[in-house]
Write an enzyme that holds these catalytic residues in place. Structure first.
Site, short mmCIF file in Angstrom:
data_model
loop_
_atom_site.label_atom_id
_atom_site.label_comp_id
_atom_site.label_asym_id
_atom_site.label_seq_id
_atom_site.Cartn_x
_atom_site.Cartn_y
_atom_site.Cartn_z
N ASP A 214 1.01 -1.27 0.00
CA ASP A 214 0.01 0.09 -0.08
C ASP A 214 0.80 1.30 0.02
OD1 ASP A 214 -2.13 1.50 0.00
OD2 ASP A 214 -2.60 1.35 2.12
N ASN A 219 1.18 7.32 2.88
CA ASN A 219 1.73 6.24 3.94
C ASN A 219 3.28 6.63 4.03
OD1 ASN A 219 -0.65 5.25 4.48
ND2 ASN A 219 -0.42 3.68 3.00
P1 ATP Z 1 -5.82 4.82 6.52
O1 ATP Z 1 -6.18 3.42 6.74
O2 ATP Z 1 -6.82 5.79 6.44
O3 ATP Z 1 -4.47 4.90 5.80
P2 ATP Z 1 -4.49 4.36 9.31
O4 ATP Z 1 -5.67 4.18 10.16
O5 ATP Z 1 -3.64 3.52 8.60
O6 ATP Z 1 -5.30 5.34 7.93
P3 ATP Z 1 -2.38 5.99 9.32
O7 ATP Z 1 -2.30 6.35 7.92
O8 ATP Z 1 -1.31 5.35 9.84
O9 ATP Z 1 -3.88 5.49 9.93
O10 ATP Z 1 -2.46 7.61 10.16
C1 ATP Z 1 -3.43 8.57 9.82
C2 ATP Z 1 -2.69 9.99 9.59
O11 ATP Z 1 -1.93 10.17 11.13
C3 ATP Z 1 -1.62 10.15 8.73
O12 ATP Z 1 -1.95 10.38 7.42
C4 ATP Z 1 -0.73 11.19 9.43
O13 ATP Z 1 -0.97 12.36 8.98
C5 ATP Z 1 -0.78 10.83 10.85
N1 ATP Z 1 0.10 9.89 11.50
C6 ATP Z 1 0.26 8.66 11.57
N2 ATP Z 1 1.52 8.35 12.09
C7 ATP Z 1 1.92 9.50 12.24
C8 ATP Z 1 3.36 9.46 12.95
N3 ATP Z 1 4.15 8.39 13.21
N4 ATP Z 1 3.94 10.74 12.99
C9 ATP Z 1 3.18 11.79 12.73
N5 ATP Z 1 1.94 11.71 12.17
C10 ATP Z 1 1.25 10.67 11.94
MG MG Z 2 -2.52 5.29 5.92
#
Ligand code: ATP
Ligand code: MG
Length: 469
Positions: A214, A219
């Site tokens: 992905d 990401n």
């Molecule tokens: P999706 O499935 O919609 O991609 P997700 O549940 O996997 O979302 P993430 O993509 O991991 O969630 O995180 C969502 C948002 O939070 C990211 O786009 C980023 O803006 C912020 N974020 C995530 N991890 C971090 C980090 N380690 N440091 C700073 N910001 C973060």
């Molecule tokens: Mg994500």
């Protein structure tokens, strides 16, 4: 003389840093034992294989254990961290760093040592509702064993009654997606920095038998120095020899074999790298459509893609070499690292690519991380230093006017709306609506299967309910 940095060969242990140098240094701890302190990530990474690896954990067993937090309820609770051990930090009026499909990501401070982390808080009910327990397990299992300077580190994970918590390395500058949207498109030398660092992370994953599946700018996070941190391992898979079949990813970044529901392997990520490089240089992915169906058809058609006329011939050959329809014809990671465009830009930053490429025969952390800020650059690159540093305040100045004109120029279809263009793309195929639709179809199928032949005839004539009653 006082020891300034725990890395014995650190230059500042011989000659203490000046006040100006001191202000630029960051305090970095060993994330496993929290016992060793370094003046930079570079020193920490250099110290690990030579010295610290041998003594790490032994000094502070309690701390070390806490890094191996487990969601297994049979394990001793005392080894696990707890949400109360972290203080939530708000930045201005912002309560969270971002929102994902299953909850929010917040900036937190470890109360015991002041270290900042990003805490991903996922509501259990939501996780179950969206059928993503498997994804969550996979995300944790894979991410906790990865250790690379371009991969977002998972330090702790634990749960309480309502939520599952992932304590992640904090990436101060947010996602590359938002950065590209502000910058519209990047010059080739800057695109190289992000592309190269992403390639290093992906190459490390592949050498550890992990396919990300992905990969997209949403990401890819940027740390305080603008270095890439690959995150979101919810769809990744460990592949030993067999090909994988799961349908997953994000449409714009999906390879033809995925859309054609054919088995896939590591070359799936290579395709996404080609889309990424294109998007960095153009501001949008090469295949777009008014809806997902149109977009998928374009990818599956294998039609040639258009490039901006200002791009160099070398970068076009690199993208074309990656975006080959047949997976076995795509460039390999080594061929990407050896491509003339990569060599040319690496030379302009005065770096040797293979110093940074992960070598499985050496311990995981033997590879230094690149710091493009301190790398000696030729004069012309130094002058463009500000464009190499992705720090948000400068980029808000870019005009939306420029944004829309660029966007229209490279988008084949002007009907694709601008607001859609600025929205992060959804990766989970299994989002709520699709799951509900799927469940509905399944229920219907089951109901139909329960019906005998005559029932189905009655159903066709619309008199089933009456007769059944
Ligand atoms: P999706 O499935 O919609 O991609 P997700 O549940 O996997 O979302 P993430 O993509 O991991 O969630 O995180 C969502 C948002 O939070 C990211 O786009 C980023 O803006 C912020 N974020 C995530 N991890 C971090 C980090 N380690 N440091 C700073 N910001 C973060
Ligand atoms: Mg994500």
């Amino acid at each position: 003389m006082n020891k300034f940095c725990d890395y014995k060969s650190c230059q500042f242990n011989v000659k203490q840093p000046t006040i100006e140098q001191r202000s630029k240094l960051t305090k970095v701890m060993c994330p496993l034992c929290m016992a060793s302190n370094y003046c930079s990530i570079r020193c920490r990474d250099l110290d690990w294989p030579i010295y610290h690896k041998g003594i790490c954990k032994k000094n502070q067993p309690d701390r070390a254990k806490s890094c191996n937090d487990t969601m297994d309820s049979s394990s001793s609770v005392s080894t696990r961290r707890k949400p109360e051990e972290f203080e939530i930090i708000t930045i201005g009026s912002k309560q969270e760093l971002g929102r994902g499909s299953y909850g929010s990501v917040k900036l937190v401070k470890d109360k015991s040592n002041g270290q900042l982390y990003a805490m991903k808080i996922m509501n259990k009910r939501q996780v179950f509702e969206y059928c993503s327990v498997e994804n969550l397990k996979r995300e944790i299992k894979i991410q906790r064993k990865l250790f690379h300077s371009n991969i977002c580190k998972l330090y702790h994970y634990f749960e309480d009654k309502e939520n599952v918590y992932l304590v992640l390395e904090y990436a101060e500058n947010g996602s590359l997606f938002h950065y590209i949207k502000k910058r519209i498109k990047l010059p080739e030398n800057e695109a190289f920095v992000y592309f190269f660092q992403t390639c290093l992370g992906i190459d490390y994953l592949h050498k550890n038998r992990v396919i990300h599946r992905d990969l997209k700018p949403e990401n890819l996070l940027l740390d305080h120095e603008g270095n890439i941190k690959i995150c979101d391992f919810g769809w990744s898979a460990e592949s030993l020899t067999e090909k994988r079949m799961t349908f997953c990813g994000t449409y714009e970044y999906m390879a033809p074999e995925m859309l054609n529901k054919q088995p896939h392997d590591f070359s799936l990520d290579v395709w996404s790298l080609g889309i990424l490089l294109y998007e960095l240089l153009h501001g949008n992915a090469p295949f777009r459509g008014k809806n997902n169906e149109e977009l998928c058809n374009k990818i599956k058609s294998g039609q040639p893609i258009n490039f901006a006329p200002t791009l160099s011939h070398e970068v076009i050959t690199l993208i074309k070499g990656i975006l080959k329809y047949i997976p076995s014809e795509r460039l390999t990671m080594d061929q990407i690292f050896e491509h003339p465009w990569m060599i040319k830009h690496a030379a302009s930053f005065n770096i040797d690519i293979y110093t940074f490429v992960y070598k499985p025969q050496f311990p995981t952390r033997q590879i230094p991380s690149i710091n493009f800020k301190t790398t000696t650059k030729p004069i012309d690159i130094q002058k463009k230093e500000s464009t190499l540093r992705p720090l948000s305040s400068d980029y808000t100045k870019f005009k939306t006017q420029e944004q829309s004109s660029n966007y229209k120029h490279y988008s084949e279809d002007n009907q694709i709306r601008q607001d859609e263009f600025n929205k992060p793309r959804i990766s989970r195929i299994s989002n709520k609506n699709e799951i509900l639709l799927h469940q509905h179809q399944l229920q219907q199928q089951q109901q139909e299967q329960k019906l005998g032949f005559m029932d189905r005839v009655f159903l066709a004539f619309g008199c089933l309910n009456r007769d059944k009653k």
